[in-house]
Design a protein around this motif. Structure first.
Motif, PDB file in Angstrom:
ATOM      1  N   GLY A  33       0.822  -1.208   0.000  1.00  0.00           N
ATOM      2  CA  GLY A  33       0.000   0.000   0.000  1.00  0.00           C
ATOM      3  C   GLY A  33       0.855   1.257   0.000  1.00  0.00           C
ATOM      4  O   GLY A  33       0.546   2.242  -0.686  1.00  0.00           O
ATOM      5  N   GLN A  34       1.954   1.224   0.755  1.00  0.00           N
ATOM      6  CA  GLN A  34       2.858   2.380   0.772  1.00  0.00           C
ATOM      7  C   GLN A  34       3.440   2.653  -0.609  1.00  0.00           C
ATOM      8  O   GLN A  34       3.573   3.814  -1.010  1.00  0.00           O
ATOM      9  N   PHE A  61      11.512  12.072  -0.278  1.00  0.00           N
ATOM     10  CA  PHE A  61      12.093  10.735  -0.225  1.00  0.00           C
ATOM     11  C   PHE A  61      13.607  10.800  -0.375  1.00  0.00           C
ATOM     12  O   PHE A  61      14.148  11.682  -1.047  1.00  0.00           O
ATOM     13  N   ARG A  62      14.268   9.852   0.250  1.00  0.00           N
ATOM     14  CA  ARG A  62      15.718   9.692   0.090  1.00  0.00           C
ATOM     15  C   ARG A  62      15.952   8.524  -0.860  1.00  0.00           C
ATOM     16  O   ARG A  62      15.392   7.441  -0.684  1.00  0.00           O
ATOM     17  N   ILE A  63      16.783   8.727  -1.867  1.00  0.00           N
ATOM     18  CA  ILE A  63      17.043   7.704  -2.878  1.00  0.00           C
ATOM     19  C   ILE A  63      18.514   7.300  -2.837  1.00  0.00           C
ATOM     20  O   ILE A  63      19.409   8.149  -2.915  1.00  0.00           O
ATOM     21  N   LEU A  99       8.724  -6.733  -7.253  1.00  0.00           N
ATOM     22  CA  LEU A  99       9.325  -6.674  -5.926  1.00  0.00           C
ATOM     23  C   LEU A  99       9.768  -5.241  -5.719  1.00  0.00           C
ATOM     24  O   LEU A  99      10.533  -4.707  -6.513  1.00  0.00           O
ATOM     25  N   GLY A 100       9.262  -4.597  -4.671  1.00  0.00           N
ATOM     26  CA  GLY A 100       9.562  -3.198  -4.477  1.00  0.00           C
ATOM     27  C   GLY A 100       8.631  -2.328  -5.310  1.00  0.00           C
ATOM     28  O   GLY A 100       7.506  -2.708  -5.609  1.00  0.00           O
ATOM     29  N   GLY A 137      13.008   2.054   3.822  1.00  0.00           N
ATOM     30  CA  GLY A 137      12.668   2.906   4.948  1.00  0.00           C
ATOM     31  C   GLY A 137      11.320   3.540   4.688  1.00  0.00           C
ATOM     32  O   GLY A 137      10.753   3.408   3.606  1.00  0.00           O
ATOM     33  N   SER A 138      10.799   4.243   5.685  1.00  0.00           N
ATOM     34  CA  SER A 138       9.477   4.842   5.529  1.00  0.00           C
ATOM     35  C   SER A 138       9.405   5.750   4.311  1.00  0.00           C
ATOM     36  O   SER A 138       8.435   5.732   3.558  1.00  0.00           O
TER      37      SER A 138
END
Length: 289
Positions: free
Chosen positions: A79-80, A96-98, A123-124, A240-241
């Motif tokens: 969902g995220q 966001f951090r990439i 995936l991801g 991460g979040s």
């Protein structure tokens, strides 16, 4: 147990609600609402829950309470990724951090001028990866896929967010997608293909995957073996979040047989599943029966 039918899931109302939350209250509020939604989904989505339970048991020997917790986590992270997808398209990528592992491999592919083939999996967050690669690595990226998203949702997302930054090459029975792929490579563009979802009745390759027999679609590996373009395996995992880990493997040069390419792909996919088991987003019976 069910197999993949080529269709995506989701309701137009759900997309509208989450876009409203992201715009009005921010990403944190959207994540908060998501906890409620995904818990409900966990309780009542019997088929996806059973598919994940079987996969974790067979592939990773995770059972019992640990498996149930992992399934709940899987639904929430999935969902995220959908919320993040909308946030990126709404221009919130700075939240966001990439982290990009081996970005230079893709830069080298671009500089060589033959285009490149990126094999990935569900995936991801593959869509966010595609949106990031365009502009950062290349001016043009194409995703080869079954364009099965519900039309009303697709139109709403396009109007509300401006749509994805990559182009879709739809797989068609007349094989026109092969010509589109060829033309894109001639123009030094990147071609991204998901190589993990086999549809019943299609040609497949059977491989050993995490100690089990699995069927992979033959098409992506045939394409990777037929064109004179480097091939790399690319993934975008949420680590991460509000952070993502993008990775690319050292490109494969020279034509290989489809089965040989599939074995290299499987070896990399196994690593990613072990690193990010909660981000395995194939909600159907993955292994051969």
């Amino acid at each position: 147990m069910s197999r993949w039918d080529g269709k995506t899931r989701g309701s137009l109302t759900g997309y509208k609600i989450f876009l409203y939350f992201i715009r009005t209250f921010g990403l944190g509020a959207a994540y908060g609402l998501l906890k409620i939604v995904t818990f409900y989904y966990y309780l009542f989505a019997a088929r996806p829950r059973a598919a994940l339970k079987s996969f974790y048991s067979q592939a990773l020997q995770i059972t019992g309470r640990e498996a149930q917790q992992l399934i709940r986590r899987n639904f929430y992270v999935f969902g995220q990724t959908l919320v993040d997808r909308a946030a990126f398209l709404l221009g919130k990528e700075n939240e966001f951090r990439i982290r990009f592992e081996n970005e230079q491999y893709l830069i080298n592919i671009r500089e060589e001028g033959k285009g490149g083939i990126l094999l990935s999996a569900h995936l991801g967050n593959w869509e966010t990866a595609g949106n990031l690669l365009r502009g950062r690595i290349t001016a043009s990226i194409n995703v080869v896929m079954l364009d099965a998203e519900v039309e009303s949702i697709k139109k709403f997302m396009d109007v509300s967010t401006g749509g994805s930054r990559f182009r879709i090459i739809a797989i068609k029975d007349d094989l026109s997608h092969v010509i589109a792929i060829r033309n894109a490579l001639i123009n030094n563009e990147l071609i991204a293909i998901h190589a993990d979802r086999y549809m019943e009745g299609a040609r497949f390759l059977e491989v050993d995957f995490l100690g089990n027999k699995a069927k992979l679609p033959m098409g992506p590996f045939v394409i990777a073996s037929k064109f004179d373009a480097p091939v790399t395996f690319v993934f975008a995992a949420k680590d991460g979040s509000r952070s993502y880990h993008l990775s690319a493997t050292q490109p494969v040069y020279g034509r290989m047989k489809p089965q040989e390419m599939a074995l290299l792909y499987v070896a990399e996919l196994e690593k990613k599943v072990r690193d990010y088991p909660e981000q395995w987003f194939n909600y159907f019976n993955f292994f051969s029966e």
